[in-house]
Design an enzyme around this catalytic site. Structure first.
Site, PDB file in Angstrom:
ATOM      1  N   ASP A  29      -1.607  -0.786   5.840  1.00 35.69           N
ATOM      2  CA  ASP A  29      -1.893  -0.314   7.184  1.00 35.69           C
ATOM      3  C   ASP A  29      -3.369  -0.066   7.427  1.00 35.69           C
ATOM      4  OD1 ASP A  29      -1.991   1.828   5.422  1.00 35.69           O
ATOM      5  OD2 ASP A  29      -1.733   3.237   7.050  1.00 35.69           O
ATOM      6  N   ASP A  57       0.861  -1.160   0.000  1.00 37.72           N
ATOM      7  CA  ASP A  57       0.000   0.000   0.000  1.00 37.72           C
ATOM      8  C   ASP A  57       0.910   1.227   0.000  1.00 37.72           C
ATOM      9  OD1 ASP A  57      -2.263   1.600   0.438  1.00 37.72           O
ATOM     10  OD2 ASP A  57      -1.814   1.647   2.558  1.00 37.72           O
ATOM     11  N   ASP A 107      -6.659  -2.317   3.019  1.00 38.99           N
ATOM     12  CA  ASP A 107      -5.629  -3.294   2.664  1.00 38.99           C
ATOM     13  C   ASP A 107      -5.952  -4.685   3.182  1.00 38.99           C
ATOM     14  OD1 ASP A 107      -4.149  -1.164   1.631  1.00 38.99           O
ATOM     15  OD2 ASP A 107      -3.440  -0.687   3.634  1.00 38.99           O
TER      16      ASP A 107
END
Lengths: 1219, 319
Positions: free
Chosen positions: A852, A420, A856
Site C-alpha cells: 500500500d 507488505d 512497496d
C-alpha cells in the site's frame, strides 16, 4: 499571461502571439536543454522576469498522442506486432502477380484489425486527455494585482504566489512562505506520494512568516536559487535571496505537488517547479509495461505457426517445381511463359511459388487474435473486475480497479504472493483487546485467527457484534462486564486491577493533545501500541489528561469513592526509555502521598527475568495466558511494578544522573544503570493488543495457501512484530518447523560494536552462510517426505542483504522455495524488489506483490503482477500497480475467481483461434495437392478475408467473456482448483498438439468428404459442380463446424452464445445469398454468381451439410466424452459434484455472508471449547520508536525530531500554550 | 418517463448488473456419460437411416463407364500416341461398344470424364475474361487471358487457355442400327447461360493461331448457345472430373448394345490423362456416388457402437 499553456497544448496557443509558438517549439525539442545551468533562478511574484527563462507551464499531459502524431505513432505501435507486420507484408505481396488472391483478402482483415485497435487507442488516449483536463482545470488562488484571483492550475507559472486552502492539493512544487498556523508551520498529508497518512510538518522560513495577506504578499520580492528539477522526493537544495540576505532552503520548506494541506487554514507559497517538472511528475514516468506470461507463450505458439506455414509453403513450392511441365499443353507453357510457371527455370518456380503460397496460407496466422484478446481482456477488467460487488469496499467506497488489462489471465497463475504488512495485512491500528490481571483473563473478544480455527474445526462461531452500550473507541476493542464502568471494584483482585490501570496510565511516553475531556482528548504516541494502552487506562477509569515535563495528571475513579473522580498528579522522576535491546520501559514516579513506585512494562522474557521471588503461581498462570494470547496472534506486554524505598532510590538516582550526563557511551551506561533498579519486580498482569488485521486476512491467506499459493511477508517491521503478524495471519504456527535467520545475535552484536564495517560485513556474511547451510541441511530431510511438517523461514533484512549475494542466492532460493511461508523483516524497499525478482527470475514462478505504501512500489513493479491497496492510504502504490483493491481479502476473489476465469477463458480463446485457423488453412493446403501445386485458391477472396473477422469472430469473444466452469462460490470453496492454472494445464504443448490434431482431422474431413462426394454427383438433371460450387460447399461446412465446435467447448451457454454462434452462421448465409445473387457491372464476380442457389437447389447440399460437420466433430465429441469420463480435470469433478445445485445469482452469495447475532454467552462457551495447544510463542511485540526513521534515513529523507522525546515536547507545548 | 420505459430501463439495468457480476442465466451442459451415450445413440439413429436412403439412391443409379483413350488409338500408333493425335491427316474416328447390364431409364446422362487434367491449375483458372465472354469484342482488356490473348493483334473471342483447350471429342450413339437421339441442350447451368455468356457474342479468330488447343466453335452461334463451351468453362474442382455431354432421352433395356462412334480428337496423351465415356441415369441425389451413403452409415454405426461400448463401461464402472 505568457507562454505557459502552449507547451503541452501547442494547438491552443493564444492568437497573436507568434513568439509563444517559438517557445513551445524549442521546449518540445527535448526535455533538458543543453545550455541549461545547473541551478535555476526564480523571481517570485515577477512574471516578466521569469519569462526569459521559459519555464514549463503547469499543465500536464499524460496522453500518448496528439492529433498529428496519432496516425503515424499509432500505426507504428500496431506494426510492432509481428502478426500485423506479417499481414502488411502479405498484403503488399498480394498486390503482385504472384499472388493467387486479390489484395482484398489480406487487406480487409488487416485494416479492420488496425481500425479497431486505433479506435481503442484513441478512446484510451481521449480518456487520459479528459483526465488531464480535469486536473489542469482545477482552481487555485493566485496573487494577481493586490488580490487573490482564482485561476486554473494550468495557468500557473513559476514564480507565482499562490494560496492553498485547507484540504486543498498543491498544484505545483511550492516554496512555503507563510501559514495561518503559528510559527509558519503547516501540516501536509503526503499520502499521494508515499502512502503515509500521518501528517508531516513543514515550516516556512522565519523571514517570510508574515506574507500571508494579499497586500503583504504583493510586496514579496524574493529570488529563489535552487537546483534544477529532479525526481528525488526527499531532497531539495536552494537559497532564498531576500533583502540581500541569502537564506538556505531545505526540504522542510517545500510543498510537493500531489500532497494536500491539513489542519491549516491556508498557506501562501511561491511556485518553483511546475507541470512535468514537479517532483511527483518526474517520478511518475516510464512505468514498465508488463506482458503476461500467457502472451509470451502465445508468441511461441505464433512462432510455431510461422514454422508450420513455412514448411507448408516449402512443401507446396517443391511440389510445384516438380509438377510444372510442358506436357500439360493446356497450360500454355510453350512460349514466353512468366517465370512462375516456366518449366525451364524450376528453381525460380519454387521461389515464386513460395511467395504465392505464403499469401495463400496467410490465414494460418490468426490476425484478429490479438484484437480479440485485447477486447476480451478490456471488458473483463473494466466490466467484471472493476464492477464486481464482491470486491467493492463499501466503507471507503472503493471498487477494485484494474489499471491495466494486460494481466488478467496472469492472475490465474500466481504461485507466489509477496505482501507488505502494515496497511496490507494489518490496519496499522492497535486495539487493546484482552488482559490478564492477577491470574485472571479479561476480555471476551475473539481474534480472526481464533474464529478461523473455530470454523476449521466446525464450531460455528458468529461474529460478535459488540453490544451498543459497550465502550467502543478506535484503539479499544475490549469488552468485559467485570472491568468496565467501574465494575472492577467488585472483583476479588481489585487491588491488582488498580495497579494495572495505574501502570497503564503512568508508564508511557504518550502526549495528550486537545481538550482535557475523555471524549475529545487525542493521544500522540510514538507507537500505536502505547496509545492503545493509555486509551485502555482511560476507559477503565484512569484518565491520563495532562503531562508536564515532570508531572503526569490522571483522573482516577477510585474504589473508595464510588462514582466520583479524583485528579491525581504523579511526579515523574525518571523515564527509562524503550529500545530494542532492553525490550522494556520503566517509569519511576512519586505518588502525591510520597510513595515511590517503579512501573515497568515490556517483553515477557525480560520482565520474567527480573521478577522477585514468590508469587510463583501467579507468574505461571500469567505465562500461560501470555502464550494463549500469543498463539491467538495478539501482541503482549507484561506489566510489573516495584515499590522503592526512598534511600534506595536516591542512591540509584545519583548513578542515573551521572550516566545521563556522561559523554561517551551514554546509551550503554544508561542501560546498565537501569538494570540496577529494574529488578525484584512484582508482576501485575499482561496486556494483549490486537494488531488489528485487515478484515478476513487469515481466512483469505488460508484459502490462498490451499490454492497452492505461497505467501511471503516482506516488512520493514521488527522481527517480533513480523512473526507476530505471521502468527495472526496463520502463516506461521507452532506445528511448523521454523527457521530463523537473524542478525540480532550476540556474536554479531559484538562484532558490530567494534565498528569495523568491513569486518562486520564479512562476519555477517559468514554467519548467514553458516545459518543458511544449517537450515538447509535440516530442511532437506523434510523436502521429500510429504508427511513432514511444513517449513517456515524468518529472515531479517541485514541477513537477507548478504543472503542475496550471488554466492548464497541459490541456497536461499532452495530453502525458501521449500518453505510454506517466508517472513522477511526489516527489509528495505530495494530488498523487497530483490526478493521478488529472486523468485521471479531465479525460480521462474509467477509472482504477485501487494502493498500500500511508497516503500512497496519497487516490489510492485518488480513482480509479474503488482497490486496496490487503494482506499484509505496513499496513491503511490496504486499508481505503480496493475490492479488496485481495497482490502487484502479481495485477493481471494481477484485470483480465485477473476484470475482463474480469465486464465481459462483466455486459454480457450487462444486454442480456439489456433484451431479454427489451422483447420481452415489446411483445407486450402490439401487442395493445393490436387491443383498441381499451382497455388490456386480454393475459396473466394471474400470468404478468406471475412472468415476471421466476421464469420468466426464474435462467438469466441463470448467464450472469452461468459464462459464459466463453476460458480464463484465454488471456486472459493475449492481453492485447489486454482492449481490447474499454476500448472498451466490449459496451455501446454500437449493441449496445442491435441487441438492441432483435431484441426488436421477436421480439415481432412472437410476437403476429402466434399471432394469425394462431388466427384460424380451433382445437380439435376445430371449437371456437374464446378470449383466454386465445391469450395462454397466446403466453406459452408467449415463455418458451421467451427462455430459448433465452439459451443462444444463451452462450460456454460448463455443466450449470447446462441445468438453469436447462430448469428455467425446466419451472417454467412446472408452474405453468400447476397454475394451470389448480386452481379453488378462493376464487380462482375462471375465465378460466384448464383453458386449458392445452385447448391441449395440440390439435395446433395443438405445431406452433406448434415454429414460433414457431424463427421468432423464426432472425434472431438468422443474425445471430450472420454476425457471427462476417464481423465477429468479437477474442475470437471467439482462441476459434477455440484451439477444438481441451482446456481443462484451473485446476490445469494452476498446474503450468505451476513452474520447473525448470537448471544454472547453462547459465544464465550464456544471459545472455551476451542483447542488450545500450548504455545512456545508468547506474542511479545512492541514498536520500537527507532524504526520509523529506518527507511527515511536510507532515502536521505528529512527526519523530524524524535517524537518520543516527550519531556522536551511537553515543555515546548506548555510554553506555546499561553501564546 | 412512462411506465413501459421505466420497465425497460429496469430490465436493462438488471441485465447489465447480471452481466457485470457474471451471473447471466446460462445453461451448463455437463457432458456426463449419460449424455454422451444419449447423443451417440441419437447420432446413430439419425445417420443410419439417412445413410441407407442415400446409399439406396446411389445404388438405383445405373452407370456404364468406358475408357477409350487407348483403345481408340490404332495399334500401330500406340507407341507414339502424341504424334498420332497431333496428326490432323489421320482420321480419328473410333467405335466403342457398350453393353447395358441393367435397365436404364431416360434421361440418361452422357458424360466425358478426364483424369489427371488440372482444370484447377492456377495458370489455367485465371486465363479467361469474364467480361469478354459477356460483352465480346466490345470489351478490350484481355490481359487476364494470357497466353491465349491475341491473334495477329486481334483479341480472340473467347480468349484464354480454358476456351482454347475446349474438349472436342464427339460421340454418336447407335442402338440396333438406329441412332439414339442425344439432347445436347440444357447441359449447362441456367445461370451461366443467361448471365455469363453474351447472347450477341460470337467467336472471333478462335483457334486460328499456330497451336490448336482443342475444339473449335461455330462462329455463327452466340456464346450463350455454345453449351459445350459453357460446361467446359465451369472449371472443375479436382483433376479428375466429369462433364455433361448430353442426354439420351430413350430408355435403354438390359442387354442392349450401344455402338458409340466417337471422334477421338482431344489430346490427353501428352500428359497421360485418361478419357472415359460415362452413361449414367440419375437419382434424386445425382449420379452414382456411394461415398455419401457409406460415410453416413459409418458415422451412424460408429456412433451406435460407441454408445454401446460406453453403456457397457457405464454399467461396469458406475461412478
Amino acid at each position: 499571461m505568457s507562454g505557459w499553456d502552449t507547451v503541452n497544448l501547442p494547438l491552443k496557443s493564444q492568437p497573436g502571439s507568434s513568439r509563444l509558438k517559438t517557445v513551445s517549439r524549442t521546449v518540445t525539442l527535448g526535455r533538458v536543454q543543453p545550455q541549461m545551468p545547473t541551478f535555476r533562478t526564480i523571481f517570485c511574484n515577477d512574471r516578466d522576469a521569469n519569462f526569459a527563462h521559459r519555464y514549463k507551464g503547469n499543465s500536464i499531459s499524460t496522453t500518448k498522442y496528439n492529433i498529428f502524431t496519432f496516425l503515424p505513432k499509432g500505426l507504428y505501435e500496431q506494426f510492432r506486432r509481428v502478426a500485423n507486420l506479417y499481414f502488411l507484408m502479405v498484403s503488399i505481396l498480394s498486390a503482385t502477380p504472384y499472388s493467387p488472391v486479390h489484395p482484398v483478402t489480406n487487406m480487409v482483415p488487416l485494416s479492420l484489425v488496425l481500425l479497431f485497435s486505433l479506435i481503442k487507442e484513441a478512446f484510451e488516449d481521449w480518456q487520459r486527455f479528459q483526465n488531464d483536463n480535469a486536473i489542469n482545470s482545477t482552481l487555485v488562488d493566485v496573487l494577481q494585482a493586490q488580490g487573490w484571483e482564482t485561476l486554473q492550475w494550468k495557468k500557473l507559472q513559476v514564480g507565482d504566489i499562490i494560496r492553498v486552502k485547507q484540504d486543498g492539493f498543491f498544484p505545483a512544487d511550492i516554496l512555503l512562505l507563510a501559514s495561518t498556523n503559528a510559527d509558519g508551520v503547516c501540516y501536509i498529508e503526503t499520502a499521494n506520494l508515499d502512502g503515509e497518512t500521518n501528517l508531516k510538518i513543514r515550516k516556512g522560513l522565519e523571514k517570510t512568516w508574515d506574507y500571508s495577506s494579499p497586500e503583504k504578499a504583493c510586496e514579496f520580492k524574493g529570488e529563489v536559487q535552487c537546483e534544477q528539477p529532479n525526481n528525488s522526493l526527499y531532497t531539495f537544495s536552494g537559497n532564498l535571496v531576500i533583502d540581500n540576505q541569502t537564506l538556505p532552503l531545505s526540504p522542510n520548506q517545500i510543498l510537493l505537488r500531489g500532497c494536500s494541506l491539513k489542519n491549516t487554514c491556508f498557506i501562501v507559497g511561491a511556485v518553483i517547479f511546475t507541470g512535468h517538472e514537479t517532483k511527483v511528475m518526474m517520478n511518475s514516468m516510464n512505468v514498465p509495461s508488463k506482458r503476461s506470461t500467457l502472451e509470451r507463450r502465445l508468441d511461441k505458439l505464433i512462432l510455431a505457426l510461422f514454422c508450420t506455414l513455412f514448411s507448408m509453403c516449402l512443401l507446396g513450392a517443391m511440389g510445384s517445381g516438380m509438377f510444372i511441365d510442358r506436357k500439360y499443353f493446356y497450360l500454355g507453357l510453350r512460349e514466353n511463359v512468366e517465370d512462375q510457371f516456366n518449366p525451364s527455370r524450376r528453381f525460380l518456380v519454387i521461389i515464386l511459388t513460395m511467395l504465392t503460397l505464403l499469401t495463400l496460407y496467410s490465414t494460418i496466422i490468426p490476425i484478429s487474435l490479438y484484437v480479440s484478446i485485447e477486447t476480451i481482456k478490456f471488458i473483463q477488467s473494466s466490466q467484471f473486475i472493476n464492477k464486481d460487488l464482491n470486491m467493492y469496499h463499501a466503507e471507503t467506497n472503493t471498487p477494485a480497479s484494474a489499471r491495466t488489462s494486460n494481466l488478467n489471465e496472469e492472475l490465474g497463475q500466481v504461485e507466489y504472493i509477496f505482501s507488505d504488512k502494515t496497511g496490507t495485512l494489518t490496519r496499522n491500528l492497535m486495539e487493546f483487546f484482552k488482559c490478564s490481571i492477577g491470574g485472571e483473563i479479561y476480555g471476551t473478544g475473539m481474534t480472526e485467527i481464533e474464529s478461523g480455527i473455530a470454523e476449521r474445526i466446525g464450531i460455528n462461531v458468529q461474529e460478535l457484534q459488540t453490544s451498543t452500550d459497550s465502550v467502543q473507541e478506535k484503539g479499544f476493542n475490549f469488552y468485559d462486564e467485570r472491568l468496565l464502568r467501574g465494575a472492577w471494584r467488585n472483583e476479588p483482585n481489585h487491588d491488582a486491577c488498580k495497579e494495572f490501570f495505574r501502570c497503564l496510565a503512568i508508564c508511557h511516553t504518550v502526549l495528550p493533545e486537545g481538550d482535557e475531556s475523555p471524549q475529545k482528548i487525542k493521544y500522540q504516541a510514538a507507537s500505536p501500541d502505547e496509545a492503545a494502552l493509555v486509551l485502555a487506562a482511560k476507559n477503565f477509569g484512569f484518565f491520563f489528561y495532562r503531562r508536564t515535563p515532570t508531572m503526569i495528571y490522571v483522573r482516577e475513579s477510585h474504589v473508595e469513592r464510588m462514582g466520583k473522580t479524583q485528579d491525581v498528579s504523579y511526579e515523574i522522576l525518571n523515564v527509562l526509555e524503550f529500545n530494542s535491546t532492553r525490550k522494556r520501559q520503566s517509569v519511576v514516579c512519586r505518588y502525591p502521598d510520597g510513595r515511590l513506585v517503579l512501573y515497568c512494562k515490556g517483553a515477557d522474557t525480560v520482565i520474567y527475568e527480573r521478577l522477585g521471588s514468590g508469587n510463583d503461581y501467579l507468574n505461571k498462570v500469567t505465562r500461560d495466558h501470555l502464550e494463549k494470547f500469543g498463539s491467538a496472534g495478539l501482541r503482549t506486554l507484561c506489566l510489573a511494578y516495584r515499590d522503592l524505598a526512598p534511600d534506595l532510590y536516591e542512591s540509584w538516582n545519583e548513578k542515573f544522573i551521572k550516566a545521563k550526563s556522561s559523554l561517551r557511551d551514554r546509551e550503554k551506561k544508561l542501560d546498565e544503570v537501569a538494570e540496577l533498579i529494574e529488578k525484584e519486580l512484582i508482576l501485575i498482569g499482561a496486556t494483549a493488543i490486537e494488531d488489528k488485521l485487515q478484515e478476513g486476512v487469515p481466512s483469505c491467506i488460508q484459502t490462498l495457501s490451499r490454492a497452492g499459493i505461497k505467501i511471503w511477508v516482506l516488512t520493514g517491521d521488527k522481527m517480533e512484530t513480523a512473526i507476530n503478524v505471521a502468527y495472526a495471519c496463520n502463516l506461521l504456527n507452532n506445528e511448523m518447523k521454523q527457521f530463523i535467520i537473524s542478525s540480532e545475535t550476540d556474536a554479531i552484536r559484538e562484532v558490530e560494536e567494534r565498528g569495523d564495517q568491513a569486518e562486520i560485513a564479512h562476519f555477517i556474511k559468514e554467519d548467514v552462510k553458516k545459518q543458511l547451510k544449517k537450515c538447509l541441511d535440516e530442511a532437506s530431510q523434510y523436502f521429500c517426505s510429504p508427511s513432514g511438517p511444513k517449513l517456515g523461514l524468518v529472515i531479517d533484512g541485514k541477513c537477507l542483504m548478504h543472503a542475496l549475494d550471488p554466492s548464497l542466492r541459490i541456497m536461499l532460493l532452495t530453502l525458501s522455495l521449500n518453505c510454506a511461508s517466508v517472513v522477511c523483516c526489516r527489509v528495505s524497499p530495494l530488498q523487497k524488489a530483490q526478493v521478488t525478482s529472486l523468485v521471479k527470475k531465479g525460480a521462474r514462478k509467477i509472482t504477485l506483490s501487494i502493498g500500500d505504501g511508497a516503500n512497496d512500489v519497487s516490489m510492485i513493479q518488480a513482480a509479474h503482477i503488482g497490486i496496490g491497496i487503494s482506499g484509505l492510504e496513499g496513491m503511490q502504490a496504486v499508481m505503480a500497480s496493475d490492479f488496485a483493491i481495497a482490502q487484502f481479502r479481495f485477493l481471494e476473489d481477484l485470483l480465485l475467481v477473476h484470475g482463474r476465469w480469465a486464465y481459462i477463458r483466455l486459454c480457450k480463446v487462444v486454442m480456439y483461434f489456433f484451431y479454427k485457423n489451422l483447420a481452415f488453412t489446411l483445407t486450402q493446403f490439401w487442395f493445393t495437392f490436387s491443383t498441381g501445386f499451382s497455388g490456386q485458391r480454393f475459396y473466394d477472396d471474400w470468404f478468406q478475408s471475412l472468415y476471421n473477422v466476421i464469420f468466426t469472430a464474435l462467438p469466441v469473444v463470448m467464450v472469452g467473456l461468459f464462459d464459466k466452469d463453476i460458480s464463484p462460490s465454488l471456486s472459493k470453496k475449492y481453492p485447489e482448483l486454482y492449481k490447474e492454472g499454476v500448472k498451466n494445464m490449459f496451455f501446454k504443448w500437449r493441449v496445442v498438439v491435441l487441438w492441432a490434431f483435431f484441426a488436421v482431422y477436421q480439415s481432412l474431413v472437410f476437403f476429402y468428404f466434399i471432394s469425394a462426394s462431388t466427384s460424380t454427383s451433382g445437380g439435376r438433371p445430371g449437371k456437374m459442380f464446378g470449383l466454386w460450387d465445391v469450395s462454397t460447399m466446403a466453406f459452408t461446412c467449415v463455418v458451421v463446424t467451427v462455430n459448433l465446435r465452439l459451443l462444444m467447448m463451452c462450460n456454460s451457454i448463455t443466450r449470447w452464445h446462441c445468438i453469436s454462434v447462430g448469428g455467425s452462421i446466419l451472417v454467412w448465409f446472408v452474405f453468400i445469398f447476397l454475394y451470389c445473387g448480386v452481379m453488378t457491372p462493376l464487380d462482375r464476380n462471375d465465378n460466384m454468381y448464383w453458386v449458392i442457389y445452385i447448391l441449395m437447389g440440390t439435395p446433395y447440399f443438405y445431406v452433406t451439410l448434415l454429414l460433414v460437420p457431424v463427421a468432423a466433430l464426432l472425434v472431438d465429441f468422443l474425445f471430450l466424452g472420454v476425457q471427462r469420463w476417464f481423465f477429468p480435470y479437477d474442475y470437471q469433478i467439482v462441476q459434477e459434484m455440484h451439477k444438481d445445485e441451482i446456481h443462484g445469482t451473485g446476490l445469494s452469495g452476498l446474503l450468505e455472508s451476513k452474520h447473525e447475532h448470537t448471544a454472547e454467552v453462547a459465544r464465550s462457551s464456544e471459545i472455551s471449547r476451542l483447542p488450545r495447544e500450548v504455545s512456545k510463542h508468547s506474542g511479545f511485540a512492541f514498536d520500537s520508536p527507532g524504526y520509523e526513521s529506518f527507511f527515511a534515513s536510507q532515502f536521505g529523507k528529512y527526519v523530524p525530531p524524535k517524537a518520543w522525546d516527550v519531556a522536551r515536547r511537553a515543555s515546548m507545548k506548555s510554553k506555546a500554550k499561553p501564546k | 418517463m412512462t411506465d413501459p420505459n421505466r420497465e425497460r430501463y429496469r430490465i436493462r439495468e438488471t441485465a447489465f448488473y447480471l452481466f457485470t457480476q457474471q451471473s447471466l442465466p446460462a445453461c451448463k451442459p455437463v457432458l456426463t456419460p449419460g449424455w454422451v451415450i444419449t447423443i451417440f445413440l441419437f447420432m446413430g439413429l439419425i445417420f443410419i437411416p439417412v445413410g441407407l436412403v442415400t446409399l439406396r439412391a446411389s445404388h438405383s443409379v445405373v452407370e456404364i463407364v468406358d475408357r477409350y483413350d487407348i483403345e481408340c488409338v490404332p495399334e500401330s500408333s500406340r507407341i507414339d500416341k502424341i504424334s498420332y493425335i497431333q496428326d490432323d491427316s489421320i482420321p480419328k474416328n473410333c467405335s466403342r461398344f457398350m453393353k447395358v447390364r441393367k435397365y436404364m431409364k431416360a434421361p440418361i446422362n452422357i458424360y466425358y470424364q478426364l483424369d489427371n487434367y488440372y482444370q484447377n491449375h492456377r495458370r489455367y483458372v485465371k486465363s479467361r475474361s469474364d467480361k469478354q465472354l459477356l460483352h465480346g469484342r466490345k470489351y478490350h482488356d484481355t490481359s487476364s487471358c494470357q497466353p491465349v490473348e491475341l491473334n495477329n493483334g486481334q483479341p480472340i473471342v473467347p480468349c484464354g487457355l480454358i476456351a482454347w483447350s475446349l474438349f472436342n471429342d464427339s460421340f454418336t450413339f447407335i442402338r440396333e442400327r438406329a441412332e439414339l437421339k442425344v439432347n445436347r441442350k440444357n447441359i449447362a447451368w441456367k445461370s451461366d447461360r443467361d448471365h455469363k455468356f453474351g447472347k450477341n457474342v460470337h467467336p472471333f479468330s478462335f483457334q486460328n493461331g499456330t497451336l490448336i488447343g482443342g475444339g473449335k466453335l461455330y462462329p455463327k452461334i452466340p456464346l450463350s448457345d455454345q453449351e459445350d463451351l459453357i460446361v467446359w468453362m465451369r472449371t472443375s474442382a479436382l483433376p479428375s472430373f466429369r462433364k455433361l455431354y448430353g442426354r439420351i432421352e430413350e430408355d435403354l433395356d438390359v442387354d442392349d448394345v450401344i455402338v458409340v462412334n466417337l471422334m477421338n480428337n482431344y489430346n490427353t496423351y501428352s500428359f497421360g490423362g485418361k478419357k472415359k465415356l460415362v452413361l449414367s441415369t440419375s437419382s434424386w441425389l445425382g449420379g452414382k456416388n456411394n461415398f455419401l451413403g457409406h460415410a453416413c452409415i459409418i458415422v451412424g454405426c460408429s456412433s451406435l457402437v460407441l454408445a454401446i461400448v460406453f453403456t457397457l463401461l457405464h454399467l461396469k464402472y458406475r461412478r
